[in-house]
Design a protein around this motif. Structure first.
Motif: not given
Length: 301
Positions: A1-3, A10-15, A34-35, A93-100
Protein backbone atom coordinates in the motif's frame (compact mmCIF):
# COMPACT_ATOMS: atom_id res chain seq x y z
CA UNK A 1 0.00 0.00 0.00
CA UNK A 2 1.32 3.42 -0.94
CA UNK A 3 2.25 5.84 1.84
CA UNK A 4 1.24 8.62 -0.59
CA UNK A 5 -2.31 8.72 0.78
CA UNK A 6 -4.29 6.77 3.34
CA UNK A 7 -7.74 6.19 1.78
CA UNK A 8 -10.76 6.85 3.97
CA UNK A 9 -13.27 3.96 4.39
CA UNK A 10 -11.19 1.76 2.10
CA UNK A 11 -12.83 -1.51 3.17
CA UNK A 12 -16.37 -0.09 2.99
CA UNK A 13 -15.89 1.45 -0.47
CA UNK A 14 -14.39 -1.71 -2.01
CA UNK A 15 -17.10 -3.91 -0.45
CA UNK A 16 -19.79 -1.57 -1.82
CA UNK A 17 -18.56 -2.27 -5.37
CA UNK A 18 -19.57 -5.97 -5.13
CA UNK A 19 -16.49 -6.89 -7.16
CA UNK A 20 -16.81 -9.59 -9.80
CA UNK A 21 -13.30 -10.98 -10.39
CA UNK A 22 -13.88 -10.94 -14.16
CA UNK A 23 -15.55 -7.53 -14.29
CA UNK A 24 -14.33 -4.17 -15.58
CA UNK A 25 -13.91 -1.41 -13.00
CA UNK A 26 -13.01 2.27 -12.93
CA UNK A 27 -11.03 4.00 -10.18
CA UNK A 28 -11.99 7.55 -11.16
CA UNK A 29 -9.64 9.20 -8.65
CA UNK A 30 -6.43 7.15 -8.53
CA UNK A 31 -4.43 9.43 -6.18
CA UNK A 32 -1.80 7.24 -4.55
CA UNK A 33 -3.40 4.02 -5.79
CA UNK A 34 -4.73 2.78 -2.44
CA UNK A 35 -8.10 1.73 -3.89
CA UNK A 36 -6.61 0.43 -7.13
CA UNK A 37 -4.15 -1.89 -5.37
CA UNK A 38 -6.95 -3.54 -3.37
CA UNK A 39 -9.17 -3.82 -6.45
CA UNK A 40 -6.40 -5.46 -8.48
CA UNK A 41 -6.02 -8.12 -5.79
CA UNK A 42 -9.69 -9.02 -6.30
CA UNK A 43 -9.59 -9.19 -10.11
CA UNK A 44 -8.67 -12.48 -11.76
CA UNK A 45 -9.70 -12.03 -15.38
CA UNK A 46 -11.08 -8.53 -15.07
CA UNK A 47 -9.76 -5.05 -15.86
CA UNK A 48 -9.17 -1.85 -13.92
CA UNK A 49 -8.98 1.54 -15.61
CA UNK A 50 -7.81 4.38 -13.36
CA UNK A 51 -8.00 8.15 -13.88
CA UNK A 52 -6.06 11.04 -12.39
CA UNK A 53 -4.88 14.33 -13.87
CA UNK A 54 -2.14 14.85 -11.28
CA UNK A 55 1.47 14.31 -12.38
CA UNK A 56 2.42 12.85 -8.98
CA UNK A 57 -0.42 10.32 -9.26
CA UNK A 58 0.87 9.31 -12.69
CA UNK A 59 4.28 8.57 -11.12
CA UNK A 60 2.57 6.38 -8.51
CA UNK A 61 0.62 4.58 -11.24
CA UNK A 62 3.84 3.78 -13.11
CA UNK A 63 4.89 1.62 -10.15
CA UNK A 64 1.98 -0.77 -10.80
CA UNK A 65 3.02 -3.53 -13.17
CA UNK A 66 -0.20 -5.49 -13.59
CA UNK A 67 -1.64 -6.78 -16.86
CA UNK A 68 -5.19 -5.87 -15.76
CA UNK A 69 -4.31 -2.21 -15.05
CA UNK A 70 -4.57 0.82 -17.35
CA UNK A 71 -3.86 4.38 -16.21
CA UNK A 72 -5.29 7.47 -17.95
CA UNK A 73 -3.77 10.83 -17.05
CA UNK A 74 -7.02 12.74 -17.35
CA UNK A 75 -9.79 14.31 -15.31
CA UNK A 76 -12.62 11.88 -14.63
CA UNK A 77 -14.97 14.24 -16.51
CA UNK A 78 -13.49 12.66 -19.67
CA UNK A 79 -14.16 9.09 -18.47
CA UNK A 80 -16.48 8.03 -21.30
CA UNK A 81 -14.08 9.29 -23.96
CA UNK A 82 -11.09 7.46 -22.47
CA UNK A 83 -13.05 4.25 -21.92
CA UNK A 84 -13.94 4.32 -25.62
CA UNK A 85 -10.25 4.84 -26.50
CA UNK A 86 -9.53 1.70 -24.45
CA UNK A 87 -12.32 -0.16 -26.31
CA UNK A 88 -14.55 -0.35 -23.23
CA UNK A 89 -18.30 0.29 -23.65
CA UNK A 90 -19.63 -0.93 -20.30
CA UNK A 91 -18.17 -1.35 -16.83
CA UNK A 92 -19.31 -3.24 -13.72
CA UNK A 93 -18.40 -0.61 -11.14
CA UNK A 94 -17.04 2.90 -10.68
CA UNK A 95 -15.34 4.24 -7.55
CA UNK A 96 -14.70 7.96 -6.96
CA UNK A 97 -13.04 9.35 -3.82
CA UNK A 98 -13.53 13.10 -4.26
CA UNK A 99 -11.20 14.22 -1.49
CA UNK A 100 -7.91 15.95 -2.11
CA UNK A 101 -5.11 13.55 -1.20
CA UNK A 102 -3.02 14.14 1.91
CA UNK A 103 0.05 13.99 -0.37
CA UNK A 104 -1.18 17.07 -2.25
CA UNK A 105 -2.05 18.91 0.96
CA UNK A 106 1.35 18.17 2.52
CA UNK A 107 3.30 19.48 -0.50
CA UNK A 108 3.79 23.17 0.35
CA UNK A 109 4.70 24.02 -3.25
CA UNK A 110 1.21 23.00 -4.43
CA UNK A 111 -0.44 25.72 -2.33
CA UNK A 112 -3.35 23.59 -1.10
CA UNK A 113 -2.60 23.81 2.61
CA UNK A 114 -3.37 26.55 5.09
CA UNK A 115 -0.55 25.16 7.26
CA UNK A 116 2.41 25.98 5.00
CA UNK A 117 3.48 29.06 3.12
CA UNK A 118 3.64 28.32 -0.59
CA UNK A 119 2.65 29.76 -3.96
CA UNK A 120 -1.07 30.33 -4.57
CA UNK A 121 -1.28 27.49 -7.08
CA UNK A 122 -3.88 24.80 -6.16
CA UNK A 123 -3.92 23.14 -9.59
CA UNK A 124 -4.61 19.41 -9.63
CA UNK A 125 -3.44 19.40 -13.24
CA UNK A 126 -0.14 21.24 -13.48
CA UNK A 127 -0.75 21.76 -17.21
CA UNK A 128 -3.71 24.03 -16.48
CA UNK A 129 -3.32 27.81 -16.90
CA UNK A 130 -5.60 28.94 -14.05
CA UNK A 131 -4.04 29.22 -10.57
CA UNK A 132 -5.46 30.52 -7.30
CA UNK A 133 -3.21 33.60 -7.68
CA UNK A 134 -4.75 34.36 -11.09
CA UNK A 135 -8.27 34.15 -9.63
CA UNK A 136 -7.45 36.33 -6.61
CA UNK A 137 -5.63 38.99 -8.62
CA UNK A 138 -7.76 39.09 -11.78
CA UNK A 139 -11.36 38.12 -10.97
CA UNK A 140 -13.86 40.92 -10.34
CA UNK A 141 -15.17 41.60 -6.84
CA UNK A 142 -18.56 40.15 -7.89
CA UNK A 143 -16.93 36.93 -9.15
CA UNK A 144 -14.92 36.54 -5.94
CA UNK A 145 -18.05 37.18 -3.85
CA UNK A 146 -19.84 34.39 -5.74
CA UNK A 147 -16.96 31.90 -5.35
CA UNK A 148 -16.46 32.57 -1.63
CA UNK A 149 -20.20 32.38 -0.98
CA UNK A 150 -21.06 29.36 -3.13
CA UNK A 151 -17.96 27.19 -2.82
CA UNK A 152 -16.58 28.31 0.55
CA UNK A 153 -19.97 28.99 2.17
CA UNK A 154 -18.43 32.03 3.88
CA UNK A 155 -20.91 34.09 5.88
CA UNK A 156 -18.95 37.26 5.05
CA UNK A 157 -18.24 36.40 1.39
CA UNK A 158 -18.92 39.96 0.19
CA UNK A 159 -16.50 41.43 2.76
CA UNK A 160 -13.86 38.82 1.87
CA UNK A 161 -14.13 39.68 -1.83
CA UNK A 162 -13.83 43.42 -1.15
CA UNK A 163 -10.85 42.83 1.18
CA UNK A 164 -9.00 40.83 -1.51
CA UNK A 165 -9.67 43.53 -4.13
CA UNK A 166 -8.46 46.29 -1.76
CA UNK A 167 -5.35 44.29 -0.85
CA UNK A 168 -4.32 43.51 -4.44
CA UNK A 169 -4.38 47.25 -5.26
CA UNK A 170 -1.51 47.61 -2.76
CA UNK A 171 0.38 44.51 -3.95
CA UNK A 172 -0.57 41.30 -5.77
CA UNK A 173 -1.36 38.21 -3.68
CA UNK A 174 1.30 35.61 -4.51
CA UNK A 175 1.56 33.23 -1.55
CA UNK A 176 -0.80 31.44 0.82
CA UNK A 177 0.59 33.61 3.62
CA UNK A 178 -0.26 36.76 1.63
CA UNK A 179 -3.86 35.57 1.42
CA UNK A 180 -4.15 34.63 5.10
CA UNK A 181 -2.57 37.94 6.15
CA UNK A 182 -5.01 39.87 3.92
CA UNK A 183 -8.05 38.12 5.45
CA UNK A 184 -6.79 37.88 9.05
CA UNK A 185 -8.74 40.94 10.23
CA UNK A 186 -12.10 39.60 8.97
CA UNK A 187 -11.67 35.95 10.06
CA UNK A 188 -13.97 35.04 13.01
CA UNK A 189 -12.03 35.11 16.28
CA UNK A 190 -11.06 31.66 17.50
CA UNK A 191 -12.25 30.08 14.23
CA UNK A 192 -9.53 31.36 11.94
CA UNK A 193 -8.34 27.89 10.85
CA UNK A 194 -11.82 26.80 9.80
CA UNK A 195 -12.36 30.10 8.00
CA UNK A 196 -9.12 29.86 6.01
CA UNK A 197 -9.92 26.22 5.17
CA UNK A 198 -13.24 27.40 3.66
CA UNK A 199 -11.47 30.13 1.65
CA UNK A 200 -8.91 27.62 0.33
CA UNK A 201 -11.67 25.14 -0.49
CA UNK A 202 -13.52 27.78 -2.52
CA UNK A 203 -10.41 28.65 -4.51
CA UNK A 204 -9.45 25.00 -5.08
CA UNK A 205 -12.94 24.22 -6.40
CA UNK A 206 -12.80 27.17 -8.80
CA UNK A 207 -9.23 26.50 -9.99
CA UNK A 208 -10.03 22.87 -10.80
CA UNK A 209 -13.66 23.36 -11.95
CA UNK A 210 -14.56 20.64 -9.46
CA UNK A 211 -18.35 21.11 -9.45
CA UNK A 212 -18.59 21.11 -13.26
CA UNK A 213 -16.24 18.11 -13.48
CA UNK A 214 -18.33 16.16 -10.94
CA UNK A 215 -21.55 16.94 -12.81
CA UNK A 216 -20.00 15.84 -16.14
CA UNK A 217 -18.67 12.66 -14.54
CA UNK A 218 -21.92 11.66 -12.80
CA UNK A 219 -23.97 12.12 -15.95
CA UNK A 220 -21.66 9.70 -17.81
CA UNK A 221 -21.88 6.98 -15.16
CA UNK A 222 -25.32 5.80 -16.22
CA UNK A 223 -24.23 5.54 -19.86
CA UNK A 224 -21.24 3.28 -19.18
CA UNK A 225 -22.57 1.15 -16.31
CA UNK A 226 -23.85 -2.40 -16.75
CA UNK A 227 -27.22 -3.26 -15.18
CA UNK A 228 -26.80 -3.77 -11.40
CA UNK A 229 -23.29 -2.26 -11.60
CA UNK A 230 -22.32 -0.15 -8.59
CA UNK A 231 -21.37 3.53 -8.44
CA UNK A 232 -19.54 4.32 -5.19
CA UNK A 233 -18.80 7.98 -4.43
CA UNK A 234 -17.12 9.43 -1.36
CA UNK A 235 -17.39 13.17 -0.77
CA UNK A 236 -15.97 15.48 1.89
CA UNK A 237 -18.14 18.58 1.81
CA UNK A 238 -21.85 19.26 1.57
CA UNK A 239 -21.76 20.72 -1.96
CA UNK A 240 -20.44 17.49 -3.47
CA UNK A 241 -22.54 15.22 -1.26
CA UNK A 242 -25.71 17.10 -2.26
CA UNK A 243 -24.91 16.63 -5.95
CA UNK A 244 -24.31 12.89 -5.53
CA UNK A 245 -27.47 12.46 -3.43
CA UNK A 246 -29.54 14.37 -6.00
CA UNK A 247 -28.11 12.31 -8.85
CA UNK A 248 -29.07 9.04 -7.17
CA UNK A 249 -32.54 10.38 -6.30
CA UNK A 250 -33.43 12.19 -9.51
CA UNK A 251 -30.87 11.33 -12.20
CA UNK A 252 -29.69 14.96 -12.20
CA UNK A 253 -27.42 16.91 -9.89
CA UNK A 254 -29.76 19.92 -9.92
CA UNK A 255 -33.48 20.30 -10.60
CA UNK A 256 -36.54 18.10 -10.43
CA UNK A 257 -36.76 14.45 -11.39
CA UNK A 258 -38.20 13.71 -14.83
CA UNK A 259 -40.91 11.06 -15.22
CA UNK A 260 -41.97 8.88 -18.12
CA UNK A 261 -45.48 8.57 -19.57
CA UNK A 262 -46.45 6.16 -16.77
CA UNK A 263 -45.16 8.39 -13.97
CA UNK A 264 -42.00 6.37 -13.32
CA UNK A 265 -38.87 8.31 -12.38
CA UNK A 266 -36.31 8.49 -15.20
CA UNK A 267 -33.05 7.94 -13.39
CA UNK A 268 -30.17 5.54 -13.99
CA UNK A 269 -29.36 4.57 -10.36
CA UNK A 270 -31.17 3.55 -7.22
CA UNK A 271 -29.49 4.47 -3.93
CA UNK A 272 -28.39 1.28 -2.11
CA UNK A 273 -28.43 2.97 1.29
CA UNK A 274 -30.89 5.72 2.22
CA UNK A 275 -28.29 7.51 4.34
CA UNK A 276 -24.60 7.90 3.50
CA UNK A 277 -22.12 5.54 5.14
CA UNK A 278 -19.81 7.34 7.58
CA UNK A 279 -16.43 6.38 9.03
CA UNK A 280 -16.17 4.58 12.37
CA UNK A 281 -14.98 6.41 15.48
CA UNK A 282 -11.79 4.28 15.39
CA UNK A 283 -10.98 5.43 11.86
CA UNK A 284 -11.71 9.07 12.68
CA UNK A 285 -9.29 8.82 15.62
CA UNK A 286 -6.57 7.51 13.30
CA UNK A 287 -7.36 9.82 10.37
CA UNK A 288 -9.13 13.13 11.09
CA UNK A 289 -9.99 13.56 7.38
CA UNK A 290 -12.47 10.70 7.77
CA UNK A 291 -14.74 12.84 9.97
CA UNK A 292 -16.31 14.71 7.05
CA UNK A 293 -16.44 11.76 4.62
CA UNK A 294 -19.80 10.55 3.30
CA UNK A 295 -20.00 7.41 1.18
CA UNK A 296 -22.99 6.96 -1.14
CA UNK A 297 -23.67 3.87 -3.22
CA UNK A 298 -25.96 3.49 -6.22
CA UNK A 299 -26.96 0.42 -8.22
CA UNK A 300 -27.67 0.69 -11.98
CA UNK A 301 -31.33 0.12 -12.72
Amino acid sequence: MSTYHNPVMLKESIEALNVDEEGIYVDATFGGGGHSMVLLEKLKGGKLIAFDQDEDAKKEAEKIQHRSFTFCQANFRFMKQYLKLNKVDKVNGILADLGISSHQIDAAARGFSTRFDGPLDMRMDQRSKVTAAKILNEYSEAQLHKIFGMYGELKNARTAARTVVDQRKIKPLKTTLDLKTALQSIAPRGKENKYFAQVFQALRIEVNEEMQALEDFLHQCGDVMEKEGRLVVMSYHSLEDRMVKNYFNTGKVFGEVEKDFFGNKIKPFEAVTRKPVEASEEEIEENSRARSAKLRVGSRL
